[in-house]
Write an enzyme that holds these catalytic residues in place. Sequence first.
Site, PDB file in Angstrom:
ATOM      1  N   HIS A  82      10.927  20.087   1.577  1.00 55.44           N
ATOM      2  CA  HIS A  82      11.014  20.516   2.617  1.00 55.44           C
ATOM      3  C   HIS A  82      10.461  21.892   2.936  1.00 55.44           C
ATOM      4  CE1 HIS A  82      13.277  19.269   6.515  1.00 55.44           C
ATOM      5  NE2 HIS A  82      13.268  20.544   6.698  1.00 55.44           N
ATOM      6  N   ASP A 161      22.612  16.577  13.083  1.00 61.61           N
ATOM      7  CA  ASP A 161      21.273  17.732  12.999  1.00 61.61           C
ATOM      8  C   ASP A 161      20.224  17.170  14.059  1.00 61.61           C
ATOM      9  OD1 ASP A 161      19.931  19.854  11.687  1.00 61.61           O
ATOM     10  OD2 ASP A 161      18.205  18.050  11.378  1.00 61.61           O
ATOM     11  N   ARG A 168      18.752  23.669  19.636  1.00 58.68           N
ATOM     12  CA  ARG A 168      18.379  24.738  19.096  1.00 58.68           C
ATOM     13  C   ARG A 168      17.003  25.121  19.737  1.00 58.68           C
ATOM     14  NH1 ARG A 168      18.788  24.073  13.074  1.00 58.68           N
ATOM     15  NH2 ARG A 168      17.992  26.453  13.057  1.00 58.68           N
ATOM     16  N   SER A 183      20.991  22.671   8.222  1.00 62.54           N
ATOM     17  CA  SER A 183      20.196  21.882   8.710  1.00 62.54           C
ATOM     18  C   SER A 183      19.240  21.072   7.661  1.00 62.54           C
ATOM     19  CB  SER A 183      19.144  22.445   9.856  1.00 62.54           C
ATOM     20  OG  SER A 183      18.197  21.467  10.455  1.00 62.54           O
ATOM     21  N   LYS A 187      20.010  17.178   5.363  1.00 67.56           N
ATOM     22  CA  LYS A 187      19.073  16.104   5.544  1.00 67.56           C
ATOM     23  C   LYS A 187      18.485  15.846   3.945  1.00 67.56           C
ATOM     24  CE  LYS A 187      16.917  18.162   8.530  1.00 67.56           C
ATOM     25  NZ  LYS A 187      16.016  18.817   9.645  1.00 67.56           N
TER      26      LYS A 187
HETATM   27  N1  URA Z   1      13.691  22.841   9.121  1.00 72.40           N
HETATM   28  C1  URA Z   1      14.704  22.033   9.519  1.00 72.40           C
HETATM   29  O1  URA Z   1      14.793  21.023   9.085  1.00 72.40           O
HETATM   30  N2  URA Z   1      15.880  22.665  10.155  1.00 72.40           N
HETATM   31  C2  URA Z   1      15.953  24.016  10.431  1.00 72.40           C
HETATM   32  O2  URA Z   1      16.774  24.541  11.015  1.00 72.40           O
HETATM   33  C3  URA Z   1      14.707  24.911  10.288  1.00 72.40           C
HETATM   34  C4  URA Z   1      13.498  24.288   9.484  1.00 72.40           C
END
Ligand code: URA
Length: 426
Positions: A82, A161, A168, A183, A187
Amino acid sequence: MNIVEIIERKKDGYTLTKEELEFSFNGFLNGTVTDYQMSSLLMAICIRGMNDNETFDLTDIFINSGDVLDLSDIDGVTVDKHSTGGVGDKTTLILGSIVASAGVKVAKMSGRGLGITGGTIDKLESIPGFNVNLEKEDFLKQVNDIGFAITSQTGNLVPMDKKIYALRDVTGTVSSIPLIASSVMSKKIASGAEKIIIDIKVGNGALLKSKDDALRIANLMKKIGYKYDREVETVISYMDIPLGTSIGNALEIKEVIDILQNKENNYLVALSKSLAAKMIAMAKDIAIEDALKEVEDSLTSGKAYQKFLEIIKYQGGRIEELKISDNIIEVKSPRNGHVINMNAYEFGKLSLELGAGRKNKEDVIDYSVGIVLNKKIGDDVKKGDTLCTLYVKDKVTNVDYDIEDLYTFDNQGSQHATINEDIEVL
Ligand code: URA
């Protein structure tokens, strides 16, 4: 419990209990807490912060808002990656293809754009027909069949999320360390991979602006991973200038293709290779040097590109129909000089302005628009040279921007460009 009191408590700097966080966030998911109340709470969290325990609790609440994938049906070790997001960041699509072509299984859940940063799912949606909403069974089958599948927060994986992220994005509540950590990590945990690598971006084109913040979030993410028995590795990479040469959805897909065809060699390529090697080394438990050889082989032999095409086809995409706007505006250099700086944040804002991202939740992205950087930091330019090309919506003939916000020139020849292109593995 009362949502207004909870907002006030966070506003006054108190630590929220797990029950208070559950009441607020579960309430938002089921509709008893409104958008404006949640926006206010998120802003209080941005300003006041959260301690580690609150962040662990919030991550847990996020994870429990939906299903947790069981990847045990996938043969072999699963690795996930990620990025905390930046302007022009398309590393996932590059390294996913490389890593899968080297035989590593990647089950990837990605997000949409956030603030000025683009999201992988939006980029993929620029490919006509590409299905970003895979059902769990199809997702797992695809990973087993071809080694890589990519889906949005679909089905019932961390639905909280998805809802909070969209809010957000348009309420100035993106850049908060605990919100980003919960967040991202919720995931990653819910997606089930045993090993996780996080690319933490720092710079004016990234969500995190300072290295101290990057180190704090790296530490927090590792602690969260540890709680859920996941191996988490973090890498810090820098983003004061846009990553690669394109910004905007279809344009970035085209750039991914060029890189996978081994036609490019820049920081984006180096970063993608480095992250891919790290993932292969983690998955196969081999030395990083050996993993790097696999990465090079995958790119030079064309295996990575073939894997990319296979993924696109498997998810229904028709890459030959990728549409890039043919309405362009060339941005000319106002002077002779040397490019000593570029401002990734301003480029991100300009691409939003062109329609490549969302300013409001309801905005519809124009996938065909964006920016190609013809000149980058370190280049010499003559007055009238094309610095960058704007791909704009049909009928647009003029775009409001200030060239001095985007590029900094030195016309005396006395200054040299300095740019941090380190990749730090923590
Ligand atoms: N990537 C994400 O999945 N969440 C965030 O809050 C910032 C970047």
